[in-house]
Design a protein around this motif. Sequence first.
Motif, short mmCIF file in Angstrom:
data_model
loop_
_atom_site.label_atom_id
_atom_site.label_comp_id
_atom_site.label_asym_id
_atom_site.label_seq_id
_atom_site.Cartn_x
_atom_site.Cartn_y
_atom_site.Cartn_z
N ALA A 62 0.83 -1.21 0.00
CA ALA A 62 0.00 0.00 0.00
C ALA A 62 0.86 1.25 0.00
O ALA A 62 0.54 2.24 -0.68
N ALA A 63 1.95 1.23 0.75
CA ALA A 63 2.84 2.39 0.80
C ALA A 63 3.39 2.70 -0.59
O ALA A 63 3.42 3.87 -1.02
N GLY A 64 3.83 1.67 -1.30
CA GLY A 64 4.32 1.89 -2.66
C GLY A 64 3.23 2.39 -3.58
O GLY A 64 3.45 3.31 -4.39
N PHE A 65 2.04 1.83 -3.46
CA PHE A 65 0.92 2.24 -4.32
C PHE A 65 0.55 3.70 -4.08
O PHE A 65 0.40 4.48 -5.03
N CYS A 66 0.41 4.08 -2.81
CA CYS A 66 0.03 5.46 -2.50
C CYS A 66 1.13 6.44 -2.92
O CYS A 66 0.84 7.55 -3.39
N ALA A 67 2.39 6.04 -2.76
CA ALA A 67 3.48 6.89 -3.24
C ALA A 67 3.39 7.07 -4.76
O ALA A 67 3.65 8.16 -5.28
N GLY A 68 3.02 6.01 -5.46
CA GLY A 68 2.88 6.10 -6.91
C GLY A 68 1.77 7.05 -7.32
O GLY A 68 1.92 7.82 -8.29
N ILE A 69 0.65 7.01 -6.62
CA ILE A 69 -0.44 7.94 -6.92
C ILE A 69 0.01 9.38 -6.70
O ILE A 69 -0.22 10.27 -7.52
N ALA A 70 0.66 9.62 -5.56
CA ALA A 70 1.15 10.97 -5.27
C ALA A 70 2.15 11.45 -6.32
O ALA A 70 2.12 12.61 -6.74
N GLU A 71 3.03 10.57 -6.75
CA GLU A 71 4.01 10.91 -7.79
C GLU A 71 3.30 11.21 -9.11
O GLU A 71 3.67 12.15 -9.83
N GLY A 72 2.29 10.42 -9.44
CA GLY A 72 1.59 10.60 -10.70
C GLY A 72 0.93 11.96 -10.83
O GLY A 72 0.69 12.42 -11.95
#
Length: 341
Positions: free
Chosen positions: A175-185
Amino acid sequence: MADLRDRVFGCIAASQIGSAMGAAVEGMHMKDIEAKFGRVDGLMPYAHYDKRWKRPAGTTEDGIERQRMMASAIIEKGDRINAEDLARVWRRDIDPAHFFVILEPCDKPLWERAMQGMPAEDIGRGTPYPGVNSFPRSSHCVGIMNARNPDQAAADALSIGSIYQEPGGESLHWAAGFCAGIAEGMKDGATVDSVLAAVRAHMPAEIQAKFDMAQEMAAKYDDVFAMREEFYRVWNRTEGVYPMSMADEVVNKGFAVFRVAKGDPKACMIGSVNFGRDTDCLAAISSGLAGALNGSATIPAEWIDTVDEATRKNRYTVSRRTLRETADGLTWVVEKVLAGL
């Protein structure tokens, strides 16, 4: 290039539409989907847990119920939330009569702990369903509320996610990686590669190794349908309560679909729902990430309208906000956070 408002809308719309589309074939093998439907490329009515309820096309499922409660908590607070903010929404909005109708068995013991007054960040300790992807596949709003700040998005995922899973557990790292990816996007100039780099950077080494393996597999393909056979040879678990729904499979495959579909939300949805197994969760991950990067341009308007209409008619849901209403409320919060208000 999509603006911030459209990226928030794209993330919410793609994740909810993908979930509704995937729910109609959830649990099926890819070959059975093909035999019955050919290629799924639209929304269909379906029956789920309670077979008496024939869900109209566009009806979402348990994962979006979790997402909607996170959205409610953020919009009502007007700021980033913590686990206790989410627990308060659980206590208010969850109707226990709806467990096993739209909410999952894995949600009930957590809600019971919340109702008993357990501190929110302790609720996930000793969960009977370790590793299940119930939080990461629903956690889009944690990434959204931290738009353009992947570090904070990852930290909040680990903290808020402890209401679902054991602190430090594998599901929370996905989840941490996924949420970081959304924020980066949601950064101007973000790309598929920068999103995936942010995902990887916010997970520990043992999770990175699994991520790297799936990305290396995906790199050989330029079509999601072509890579399915190889992924089935690695991820085809059948034992346990949620054999198709563990985070190490579903979230990881979601990143692979996102890569091969080049961050296109519509392509991610269609590729995911025809992949088989936990299709609604896979679509929520891949297409939500794609929407955060590229917005809503490739999402058909009729799919948006169909999900909104099904939501208005859903007597079991925790929220009847439309996709646009949800996204607009979240964008208002994001703009406040980014402005330092």
